[in-house]
Design a protein around this motif. Structure first.
Motif: not given
Length: 101
Positions: A7-19, A21-28
């Protein structure tokens, strides 16, 4: 079986960075099942996108108003790139394995 772990929240265990272009990197992160179902209940495609991306954005964190501003001010491919990655992480969309159910 460890019920607390189940029942624990495990959604933050699966993140990735997305580049972006011309803006920077976000993490989702991947969406939870609840988030996918709630987003799917919205009739408007733009509202669905705002809801889903506001939940998936880890860095920078964004609310639905932030995502609306992003929708208004970015080229279409930019958000599509991030949204496709969210779908991939969440096991939905093109390339996701079909369920036997």
């Amino acid at each position: 079986m460890d019920k607390e772990k189940l029942l624990a929240n495990r959604v933050l265990e699966n993140t990735v960075s997305v580049e972006i272009p011309d803006v920077g990197t976000v993490t989702i992160r991947a969406l939870s099942r609840w988030e996918m179902i709630q987003g799917g209940k919205l009739d408007d495609t733009m509202a669905q996108e705002r809801f889903i991306l506001s939940k998936a954005m880890v860095d920078p964190p964004m609310n639905e108003d932030d995502v609306a501003a992003w929708q208004k001010n970015s080229p279409p491919g930019e958000i599509n790139l991030v949204a496709m990655k969210v779908n991939e992480l969440s096991g939905i969309g093109k390339g996701a394995e079909k369920s036997d159910l």
